[in-house]
Design a protein around this motif. Structure first.
Motif, PDB file in Angstrom:
ATOM      1  N   LEU A 113      57.305 -39.381 -29.468  1.00  0.00           N
ATOM      2  CA  LEU A 113      58.011 -40.025 -30.572  1.00  0.00           C
ATOM      3  C   LEU A 113      57.054 -40.895 -31.395  1.00  0.00           C
ATOM      4  N   SER A 114      56.193 -41.646 -30.682  1.00  0.00           N
ATOM      5  CA  SER A 114      55.250 -42.513 -31.384  1.00  0.00           C
ATOM      6  C   SER A 114      54.293 -41.698 -32.247  1.00  0.00           C
ATOM      7  N   ILE A 174      56.325 -40.482 -35.283  1.00  0.00           N
ATOM      8  CA  ILE A 174      56.526 -41.577 -36.242  1.00  0.00           C
ATOM      9  C   ILE A 174      55.218 -41.916 -36.942  1.00  0.00           C
ATOM     10  N   GLY A 223      67.490 -46.992 -35.275  1.00  0.00           N
ATOM     11  CA  GLY A 223      66.981 -45.843 -34.536  1.00  0.00           C
ATOM     12  C   GLY A 223      65.670 -45.394 -35.127  1.00  0.00           C
ATOM     13  N   THR A 224      65.314 -44.127 -34.902  1.00  0.00           N
ATOM     14  CA  THR A 224      64.038 -43.606 -35.393  1.00  0.00           C
ATOM     15  C   THR A 224      63.908 -43.801 -36.911  1.00  0.00           C
ATOM     16  N   VAL A 236      62.988 -47.359 -37.802  1.00  0.00           N
ATOM     17  CA  VAL A 236      61.601 -47.612 -37.392  1.00  0.00           C
ATOM     18  C   VAL A 236      60.646 -47.016 -38.435  1.00  0.00           C
ATOM     19  N   LEU A 237      60.951 -45.817 -38.884  1.00  0.00           N
ATOM     20  CA  LEU A 237      60.114 -45.155 -39.895  1.00  0.00           C
ATOM     21  C   LEU A 237      60.045 -45.979 -41.181  1.00  0.00           C
ATOM     22  N   HIS A 268      57.843 -48.941 -40.622  1.00  0.00           N
ATOM     23  CA  HIS A 268      56.414 -48.609 -40.513  1.00  0.00           C
ATOM     24  C   HIS A 268      55.823 -48.229 -41.871  1.00  0.00           C
ATOM     25  N   THR A 273      58.785 -52.919 -34.592  1.00  0.00           N
ATOM     26  CA  THR A 273      59.522 -51.799 -34.011  1.00  0.00           C
ATOM     27  C   THR A 273      60.614 -52.292 -33.075  1.00  0.00           C
ATOM     28  N   SER A 329      64.486 -50.830 -33.541  1.00  0.00           N
ATOM     29  CA  SER A 329      64.484 -49.504 -32.923  1.00  0.00           C
ATOM     30  C   SER A 329      65.838 -49.108 -32.349  1.00  0.00           C
ATOM     31  N   THR A 363      66.025 -46.440 -29.494  1.00  0.00           N
ATOM     32  CA  THR A 363      64.832 -45.588 -29.518  1.00  0.00           C
ATOM     33  C   THR A 363      63.690 -46.300 -28.796  1.00  0.00           C
ATOM     34  N   THR A 392      59.606 -46.277 -28.400  1.00  0.00           N
ATOM     35  CA  THR A 392      58.274 -45.791 -28.781  1.00  0.00           C
ATOM     36  C   THR A 392      57.316 -46.091 -27.635  1.00  0.00           C
TER      37      THR A 392
END
Lengths: 386, 283
Positions: free
Chosen positions: B88-89, B92, B153-154, B157-158, B161, B229, B233, B236, B238
């Motif tokens: 996942l990390s 991302i 969630g993902t 986080v995206l 980032h 994160t 998150s 989720t 990471t």
């Protein structure tokens, strides 16, 4: 190179460029004939580089028209003009090798037979075998030739050279001057060369336009400009001069008679550039003849002044004498070292003389010191604009 | 003046003797010695990480050397959830890098090349995420997401980032653009290249090293971010969050293996760039 394509006339009509309040190029009208080597000469900030950039299309004129051949290109994009430029610091593409730098223009136009043309151009500019080098791996002289090759290969109607030799040392510069002249004669294109170095301009150009403050001060062949300048700026920018203040007393038989502190000297009418009677009579130091007063012979030099030697310095090819005039002015005389007269020492009574066709008379309303120092006062190359 | 003082000169010369023995040895090698110490200081923790990836810990904690084993290397995904977190990390990291580099390069060109209203404002805003403490940034983002009723969630986080990577990309690429000689583009235009060709043949290749550098930076920033994160998150997990969680209960040597791998990978990238650069500058 195909000689039938050749160059084309470049005509500038009332071209003007302003940057805010500053007028860089002021109502410039100029015709540069096809196939000539033309120099725009002037000090920093005189507008010569701005003029060149307008011809290349990198600067938009405020007013006026630029015509190449019979095509008005004033508002044409730079990549659609039949013009190529050799930039001051070459502006070679650092990520491309020499071959690709030279091929750049041909590839953009989709020309056939790029490889052969590039190889031929590299030979002409003596860069054979360096095609795979990057610009950073070349010497200054080699980079200069790449810049030239990259522009020449496109057979532009007009080739623009912006202080192309400014970054080279003196010896290499002399060599490249002759080289450029040879190439220009060989390819027969119109070259427009911008420089602040009067020697460079005189060595290479057929015609020189001396620019000052956005205007053309005088236009002519190198010899014309040097021998018969019409302003003090041109006289000083192209070399050293002695100026005597005087006034025209009579004009007869193609001669003007000027009185300088009571001494009568003659100047050819065609060399008088003044509407009034007050003039600066200019004589180049090497045109003056210096003789020991007691046994001076005049010959053709009908103009004479008397004075005393203040100093003499041996320069090698010549000796420079400083001669003091009775009214306090000092005159510089360059004498060839063919037969040195040992009597011409400090304090000696001397006669300096010159022929009427070796002097020029300029309007006394001008500053005698305008343009003094020429290239040396303007050593730093001109930047694109303020 | 020099003639009157030769005696005092020579006497002062004789006083200053050349150092001998250990002093001289130390003096001539002081700089490399200090350099070596600094390197040692920097690499000691990495060395420990690599070393303990070959450990066979007796308990749950991998802090004491027991005996050599390649077990952790051969059974990397044995630890529950670790490989999923790692995957996942990486995902991302790649997506955040792509998005932030694309957006950031465009922003860098806009700020670096054009004069427009609000340019200095935009410049300042770009710097803000770099200057803001991560805790503040993470918690305010969380407040924003909660307020807007967005499920964490993902996706969140995206978004987070991409946001903080963007600043670093803009700054890196802008520096490269600023160092670009505008005459190169003028020369290209002079040589029959239109605006588009000039960009792709001259501008882009010259800015590319900056973009590559920005990508590496963005990826490593995204890959090892924990604080921002952690706030955003949801459920989720990471890789950094997995390591954090694992550290509470005991760290398996597999974490060290991933650490070692990352180190080797970045070392390889650095060496590869150096090799490519050397080869390019050679004839």
């Amino acid at each position: 190179m195909d000689s039938t394509t050749g160059g084309a006339d470049l005509r500038l009509l009332a071209l003007t460029k302003r940057f805010g309040d500053f007028v860089a190029v002021d109502d410039l009208t100029l015709t540069i004939p096809s196939g000539s080597f033309f120099a725009l000469l002037g000090p920093s900030g005189c507008g010569k580089t701005t003029t060149l950039r307008m011809v290349a299309g990198l600067e938009e004129p405020t007013a006026g028209t630029i015509v190449i051949g019979d095509q008005d290109v004033t508002w044409t994009k730079p990549y659609k003009r039949p013009v190529n430029t050799v930039f001051q610091s070459y502006a070679l593409f650092p990520h491309l090798d020499v071959f690709e730098n030279v091929a750049f223009g041909l590839r953009r136009r989709g020309t056939k037979g790029v490889d052969a043309s590039v190889e031929a151009m590299l030979e002409l500019t003596e860069l054979g075998g360096l095609g795979r080098r990057k610009p950073a791996q070349l010497s200054g002289g080699q980079q200069q030739r790449v810049a030239l090759a990259r522009a020449l290969i496109n057979e532009p109607k007009v080739l623009l050279l912006d202080e192309p030799l400014g970054a080279l040392d003196l010896k290499l510069r002399r060599q490249m001057q002759l080289e450029l002249k040879r190439i220009q004669t060989e390819v027969g294109l119109t070259f427009v060369h911008v420089t602040h170095d009067q020697e460079e301009a005189m060595t290479m150009a057929d015609t020189i336009a001396v620019m000052n403050a956005g205007r053309v001060e005088q236009l002519g062949s190198p010899a014309d400009l040097y021998e018969n300048p019409s302003t003090t700026f041109v006289a000083n920018f192209l070399g050293q001069s002695n100026f005597f203040d005087g006034s025209i007393t009579e004009r007869s038989g193609g001669n003007a008679i000027v009185s300088i502190e009571g001494n009568r000297v003659g100047v050819l009418d065609s060399r008088v550039h003044s509407s009034g009677s007050r003039v600066h009579v200019g004589v180049r130091p090497e045109k003056l003849r210096i003789q020991f007063a007691a046994d001076a012979v005049m010959g053709e030099d009908t103009n004479r002044l008397e004075g005393t030697v203040v100093s003499s310095s041996f320069i090698g090819v010549s000796t420079e004498y400083r001669v003091g005039m009775p009214w306090g002015q000092q005159v510089s005389v360059f004498a060839q070292n063919t037969r040195r007269d040992e009597r011409l020492v400090r304090g000696a009574e001397v006669v300096i003389s010159w022929a009427p066709d070796h002097a020029f008379a300029l309007d006394a309303a001008q500053d005698v010191g305008a343009g003094v120092g020429g290239a040396h006062a303007a050593e730093r190359p001109e930047s694109a604009g303020p | 003046m020099a003639v009157t003082t030769p005696s005092s000169d020579s006497s002062s010369m004789s006083v200053r003797r050349r150092p001998r023995g250990p002093v001289r040895w130390l003096r001539s090698r002081l700089i490399p010695l200090v350099g070596l110490l600094v390197l040692l200081y920097m690499f000691a923790p990495i060395f420990v990480v690599v070393l303990f990836s070959f450990n066979q810990p007796s308990g749950r904690f991998n802090y004491q050397w027991v005996h050599f084993s390649t077990n952790a290397w051969t059974n990397l995904c044995q630890v529950g959830g670790m490989c999923e977190a790692l995957r996942l990390s990486l995902l991302i990291g790649v997506v955040a890098t792509l998005c932030s580099v694309l957006l950031g390069t465009l922003v860098a060109f806009a700020i670096g090349r054009h004069r427009f209203r609000g340019r200095s404002g935009a410049n300042l805003m770009v710097f803000m995420p770099m200057a803001t403490p991560e805790v503040v940034m993470g918690s305010s983002l969380l407040a924003l997401f909660v307020g807007m009723n967005v499920a964490r969630g993902t996706g969140t986080v995206l978004v987070a980032h991409i946001m903080f990577c963007l600043s670093f990309v803009v700054v890196t690429v802008k520096a490269r653009i600023a160092s670009l000689d505008p005459r190169l583009e003028q020369a290209a235009m002079d040589l029959y290249a239109n605006e588009r060709t000039t960009f792709w043949k001259v501008t882009f290749p010259l800015v590319l090293p900056g973009i590559v550098g920005a990508s590496l930076l963005a990826f490593s920033l995204s890959f090892d971010d924990f604080i921002v994160t952690n706030f955003n998150s949801g459920s989720t997990v990471t890789f950094p969050m997995f390591v954090w969680g694992a550290a509470q209960r005991g760290t398996p040597p597999q974490v060290n293996v991933v650490g070692s791998l990352m180190f080797v990978l970045s070392l390889a990238v650095v060496i590869a760039t150096q090799v490519v650069r050397r080869r390019r500058s050679r004839v």
